[in-house]
Every structure is written in C-alpha cells, then in structure tokens.
Scaffold this motif. Structure first.
Motif, PDB file in Angstrom:
ATOM      1  N   LYS A 195       0.830  -1.200   0.000  1.00  0.00           N
ATOM      2  CA  LYS A 195       0.000   0.000   0.000  1.00  0.00           C
ATOM      3  C   LYS A 195       0.864   1.250   0.000  1.00  0.00           C
ATOM      4  O   LYS A 195       1.810   1.354   0.776  1.00  0.00           O
ATOM      5  N   LYS A 196       0.543   2.175  -0.858  1.00  0.00           N
ATOM      6  CA  LYS A 196       1.225   3.467  -0.881  1.00  0.00           C
ATOM      7  C   LYS A 196       0.668   4.323   0.253  1.00  0.00           C
ATOM      8  O   LYS A 196      -0.527   4.596   0.328  1.00  0.00           O
ATOM      9  N   LEU A 197       1.563   4.718   1.165  1.00  0.00           N
ATOM     10  CA  LEU A 197       1.117   5.506   2.299  1.00  0.00           C
ATOM     11  C   LEU A 197       0.821   6.943   1.890  1.00  0.00           C
ATOM     12  O   LEU A 197       1.373   7.453   0.898  1.00  0.00           O
ATOM     13  N   THR A 198      -0.040   7.590   2.659  1.00  0.00           N
ATOM     14  CA  THR A 198      -0.359   9.002   2.429  1.00  0.00           C
ATOM     15  C   THR A 198      -0.147   9.766   3.739  1.00  0.00           C
ATOM     16  O   THR A 198       0.140   9.174   4.787  1.00  0.00           O
ATOM     17  N   ALA A 199      -0.351  11.072   3.663  1.00  0.00           N
ATOM     18  CA  ALA A 199      -0.204  11.901   4.862  1.00  0.00           C
ATOM     19  C   ALA A 199      -1.132  11.423   5.981  1.00  0.00           C
ATOM     20  O   ALA A 199      -0.764  11.442   7.168  1.00  0.00           O
ATOM     21  N   LYS A 200      -2.331  10.963   5.619  1.00  0.00           N
ATOM     22  CA  LYS A 200      -3.300  10.521   6.629  1.00  0.00           C
ATOM     23  C   LYS A 200      -2.785   9.323   7.419  1.00  0.00           C
ATOM     24  O   LYS A 200      -3.145   9.127   8.581  1.00  0.00           O
ATOM     25  N   ASP A 201      -1.925   8.510   6.777  1.00  0.00           N
ATOM     26  CA  ASP A 201      -1.389   7.342   7.471  1.00  0.00           C
ATOM     27  C   ASP A 201      -0.426   7.738   8.591  1.00  0.00           C
ATOM     28  O   ASP A 201      -0.085   6.909   9.434  1.00  0.00           O
ATOM     29  N   PHE A 202       0.044   8.973   8.572  1.00  0.00           N
ATOM     30  CA  PHE A 202       0.966   9.439   9.615  1.00  0.00           C
ATOM     31  C   PHE A 202       0.256  10.329  10.644  1.00  0.00           C
ATOM     32  O   PHE A 202       0.906  10.935  11.495  1.00  0.00           O
ATOM     33  N   ALA A 203      -1.069  10.452  10.535  1.00  0.00           N
ATOM     34  CA  ALA A 203      -1.836  11.279  11.475  1.00  0.00           C
ATOM     35  C   ALA A 203      -2.533  10.386  12.487  1.00  0.00           C
ATOM     36  O   ALA A 203      -3.139   9.376  12.123  1.00  0.00           O
ATOM     37  N   THR A 204      -2.468  10.746  13.761  1.00  0.00           N
ATOM     38  CA  THR A 204      -3.131   9.958  14.797  1.00  0.00           C
ATOM     39  C   THR A 204      -4.551  10.464  15.013  1.00  0.00           C
ATOM     40  O   THR A 204      -4.976  11.460  14.414  1.00  0.00           O
ATOM     41  N   SER A 205      -5.276   9.775  15.887  1.00  0.00           N
ATOM     42  CA  SER A 205      -6.644  10.190  16.196  1.00  0.00           C
ATOM     43  C   SER A 205      -6.691  11.237  17.312  1.00  0.00           C
ATOM     44  O   SER A 205      -7.756  11.676  17.716  1.00  0.00           O
ATOM     45  N   GLN A 206      -5.508  11.636  17.801  1.00  0.00           N
ATOM     46  CA  GLN A 206      -5.451  12.622  18.879  1.00  0.00           C
ATOM     47  C   GLN A 206      -5.925  13.997  18.402  1.00  0.00           C
ATOM     48  O   GLN A 206      -5.621  14.402  17.268  1.00  0.00           O
ATOM     49  N   ASP A 207      -6.656  14.709  19.243  1.00  0.00           N
ATOM     50  CA  ASP A 207      -6.999  16.104  18.931  1.00  0.00           C
ATOM     51  C   ASP A 207      -5.724  16.936  19.021  1.00  0.00           C
ATOM     52  O   ASP A 207      -4.983  16.848  20.003  1.00  0.00           O
ATOM     53  N   VAL A 208      -5.452  17.725  17.988  1.00  0.00           N
ATOM     54  CA  VAL A 208      -4.257  18.568  17.988  1.00  0.00           C
ATOM     55  C   VAL A 208      -4.549  19.808  18.820  1.00  0.00           C
ATOM     56  O   VAL A 208      -5.439  20.587  18.500  1.00  0.00           O
ATOM     57  N   ALA A 255       1.867  19.370   9.328  1.00  0.00           N
ATOM     58  CA  ALA A 255       1.305  19.016   8.013  1.00  0.00           C
ATOM     59  C   ALA A 255       2.406  18.686   7.011  1.00  0.00           C
ATOM     60  O   ALA A 255       2.289  17.713   6.249  1.00  0.00           O
ATOM     61  N   GLN A 256       3.495  19.454   7.018  1.00  0.00           N
ATOM     62  CA  GLN A 256       4.564  19.212   6.031  1.00  0.00           C
ATOM     63  C   GLN A 256       5.300  17.910   6.338  1.00  0.00           C
ATOM     64  O   GLN A 256       5.680  17.179   5.422  1.00  0.00           O
ATOM     65  N   VAL A 257       5.471  17.602   7.615  1.00  0.00           N
ATOM     66  CA  VAL A 257       6.113  16.321   7.976  1.00  0.00           C
ATOM     67  C   VAL A 257       5.232  15.164   7.514  1.00  0.00           C
ATOM     68  O   VAL A 257       5.705  14.191   6.897  1.00  0.00           O
ATOM     69  N   GLN A 258       3.921  15.254   7.796  1.00  0.00           N
ATOM     70  CA  GLN A 258       3.018  14.159   7.417  1.00  0.00           C
ATOM     71  C   GLN A 258       2.904  14.026   5.904  1.00  0.00           C
ATOM     72  O   GLN A 258       2.748  12.917   5.383  1.00  0.00           O
ATOM     73  N   ARG A 259       3.001  15.132   5.176  1.00  0.00           N
ATOM     74  CA  ARG A 259       2.943  15.058   3.703  1.00  0.00           C
ATOM     75  C   ARG A 259       4.229  14.498   3.114  1.00  0.00           C
ATOM     76  O   ARG A 259       4.217  13.885   2.052  1.00  0.00           O
ATOM     77  N   THR A 260       5.347  14.718   3.808  1.00  0.00           N
ATOM     78  CA  THR A 260       6.650  14.313   3.279  1.00  0.00           C
ATOM     79  C   THR A 260       6.994  12.862   3.597  1.00  0.00           C
ATOM     80  O   THR A 260       7.613  12.175   2.775  1.00  0.00           O
ATOM     81  N   PRO A 270       5.099  14.175  19.097  1.00  0.00           N
ATOM     82  CA  PRO A 270       4.974  12.716  18.996  1.00  0.00           C
ATOM     83  C   PRO A 270       3.538  12.207  19.134  1.00  0.00           C
ATOM     84  O   PRO A 270       3.207  11.165  18.572  1.00  0.00           O
ATOM     85  N   TYR A 271       2.676  12.948  19.871  1.00  0.00           N
ATOM     86  CA  TYR A 271       1.288  12.503  20.020  1.00  0.00           C
ATOM     87  C   TYR A 271       0.547  12.495  18.687  1.00  0.00           C
ATOM     88  O   TYR A 271      -0.415  11.755  18.507  1.00  0.00           O
ATOM     89  N   TYR A 272       0.994  13.365  17.780  1.00  0.00           N
ATOM     90  CA  TYR A 272       0.241  13.569  16.538  1.00  0.00           C
ATOM     91  C   TYR A 272       0.805  12.811  15.346  1.00  0.00           C
ATOM     92  O   TYR A 272       0.265  12.889  14.256  1.00  0.00           O
ATOM     93  N   MET A 273       1.927  12.117  15.562  1.00  0.00           N
ATOM     94  CA  MET A 273       2.525  11.334  14.484  1.00  0.00           C
ATOM     95  C   MET A 273       2.229   9.848  14.697  1.00  0.00           C
ATOM     96  O   MET A 273       2.524   9.312  15.769  1.00  0.00           O
TER      97      MET A 273
END
Length: 343
Positions: free
Chosen positions: A9-22, A35-40, A64-67
């Motif tokens: 599976k090709k990962l996307t930015a959403k795959d690096f986002a957690t369910s935690q409220d930012v 956002a740029q880290v998750q997109r990259t 770290p909570y959000y990655m």
C-alpha cells in the motif's frame, strides 16, 4: 519465498496522522510543520515502524502525540540525549527530534552541541518562535536583544543565540533553515534531512501568534518577503528581490548587496552557493547575514558534509571486540570485583 501477490500500500499523509486532537492555539505555525512532515514522510522511503519521534517539553514537544509512528514525550531539554540512547541501541531506526528554542537551546543546550559534535544520526527540527510559548510569553535564548516580555519588562539585555551558527560551530553535518509559511520549501528540507547520514539540523522560523505574533513578518508577508528572503540553492548565484535584480557578492569577507541593473554588476560577480564546501568559512558568513538588517535572510541548506557517525562507530567497536573476546556477560561484570551486600 516472496509472495508476488502481496500488494504494497502506498502511504499518504493521513497514514501518519493519529486520532489525537491537535491542541495548539488556532493559527499556530506548529500546524504547518506537522502538516509538512506528514505530507513528506510517505516519500522518504522509511517504513512507519522504523520511525521514532522524541521530544522534550514545550508546545513543539506535543509532536509525537500527533505522528502515527513510535514516539516519546521526554523531559525538558533532554530530547537529544534520549534520542542518542535510542539510536545507539537501535541503529536500524530513523530517529527524529521535535524541539523548541527554549527546550533545545536553554536547558538542552549542552545536549545539543554534543549531539552535533558526535555526529549522531538524528534529525532535529527546531521550532524557533523566539519566545517561551507554553509558559505564556517569557523571553527565550533566541529572543532579540531589547525584547520586552513578561520576564523582561524593560527589555532583554541578552545577546540571542544564532542557532545556525551554533550548529555549525558544534560541527553538525547538515544545517538548514526554513519557514512555517513556506510549505514546499519545508518539505524539501525535510526530504533532504531524511536522506542525510549524521546529525541533520533544521531551524524552522515558526510564528507564535499569541505571544510573539509577527516575529518573522518581513519574511512571510507577500509584499516584503521577496526583498528580504534569500533562497540558497546549490550551484546557483545568490539572487533575490521582487524583480530578481539584487544579488550577494563578497567584499573581502563581507557579504554585500549589489544591484544587477546598475550597469556595474552582473551575475558573474555574485557568490555561487556550495552547500558541500568543506571550508565552513562561507557558511558562517551566510549564518551571520541576519546580524545585518540590510542583508536578506538566507533559507535553505547552509552546509552538509559526509563523515562517520557516532552510532556507526559504537556498533563497529562492539562488533570488533565481540569478535575478539566473545559475547560479554553483563551479570558476570556486575558481580565481579568488589561487591557489597546491603542488609
């Protein structure tokens, strides 16, 4: 035997986002960095399970909570030390540090310079907003001289750290700067840091819109940024300005701005950026251009060099000694020599 029918599976930015409220203040520059880290990260070629984020204390250190990777929220200023231990114990991991100017350059200053000196294979993102945000607005080690804050009501009398100069002075092998309002540029810096073997340090100018709003306005406002930002590009002359009619030349060891339309100067007079220059002299000149308000602020990769890393050296040494003396016995070491029994 490999199963050729397994679909990767090709990962996307959403795959690096957690369910935690930012939980950063609305409008904070930290959102852009996240956002740029998750997109990259889907493109850096490192499996999620091999990535770990370490942080200290501060707004940035909630990272770290959000990655959606492994991670650890550490203690104040100690993120580089914790990350070093992890990297030495698990050299197969890609270890990243999220930190702020107070966390890394005040209580964590000693850990930071020795991380750079040892060239440990870590990636350090410094969220530099020039203020202590989490504790509500005290001056930080990067606040400008004269800064009026709650802890410096008559203005700071400190000289601020120049993080780029500090990192290069401590021999970091990859040193770069970007801005929260430059998403494409930041993504490129993150990709380049991910590929680097050794201590990769990125200073990110990050706006704290609650306690230090507008600290980098000249560099982010569309009406002024072109005349105040210098994009460093390897192998290219240093040109900037709305009309691309200004450049940087050296007058001895002093960088000066020249007008390319004055009939006296041409592109051939300008400094050509060499991020791989083994002589750090020019990189320091670039780092200190921010000392002179008449010069533009450079962003991009100031310098990168290749040299063996600390973690590689430790692993190599352990392997050599193990080959020579055999695998060690920790219990035997602990109970050898003088020991005492405490009743």
């Amino acid at each position: 035997m490999a199963d050729n029918n397994i679909e990767v599976k090709k990962l996307t930015a959403k795959d690096f986002a957690t369910s935690q409220d930012v939980r950063w203040c609305p409008g904070c520059g930290d959102y852009s960095i996240l956002a740029q880290v998750q997109r990259t990260f889907p493109d850096i070629g490192i499996p999620k399970e091999k990535i770990t984020w370490i942080s200290g204390i501060g707004c940035s250190s909630r990272f770290p909570y959000y990655m959606e990777t492994f991670g650890m929220h550490g203690i104040h200023g100690r993120a580089p030390a914790i990350a070093t231990g992890l990297k030495v114990a698990r050299p197969d991991l890609s270890v990243w540090v999220a930190t702020g100017d107070g966390d890394l350059l005040s209580i964590g200053g000693n850990h930071f310079i020795h991380t750079c000196r040892k060239n440990i294979d870590l990636k350090i993102l410094l969220f530099n907003n020039r203020i202590y945000g989490l504790t509500k607005g005290q001056y930080s080690p990067t606040s400008e001289k004269g800064k009026v804050t709650k802890s410096t009501p008559y203005g700071s009398v400190d000289y601020p750290f120049n993080p780029i100069s500090l990192a290069m002075g401590a021999e970091a092998s990859f040193v770069a700067r970007t801005i929260d309002r430059e998403p494409k540029h930041m993504q490129e810096m993150i990709r380049r840091a991910a590929k680097h073997k050794g201590t990769a340090f990125i200073e990110i100018f990050q706006n704290c819109n609650i306690f230090n709003d507008g600290a980098f306005e000249l560099l982010t406002d569309k009406e002024t940024k072109e005349d105040h930002l210098l994009y460093l590009e390897h192998g290219k002359p240093m040109i900037f300005g709305k009309e691309k009619n200004k450049g940087i030349k050296l007058d001895g060891f002093k960088p000066v701005v020249v007008d390319l339309n004055d009939g006296k100067h041409s592109v051939d007079d300008l400094v050509v950026h060499d991020e791989f220059d083994t002589n750090a002299g020019r990189s320091f000149l670039l780092a200190h251009m921010t000392d002179n308000p008449e010069l533009p602020t450079p962003i991009g990769i100031f310098r990168q060099i290749n040299k063996p890393t600390y973690d590689e050296g430790v692993t190599e040494q352990i392997n050599k000694i193990t080959e020579k003396k055999g695998k060690g016995d920790l219990e035997k070491v602990l109970f050898s020599g003088n020991t005492w029994e405490v009743n």
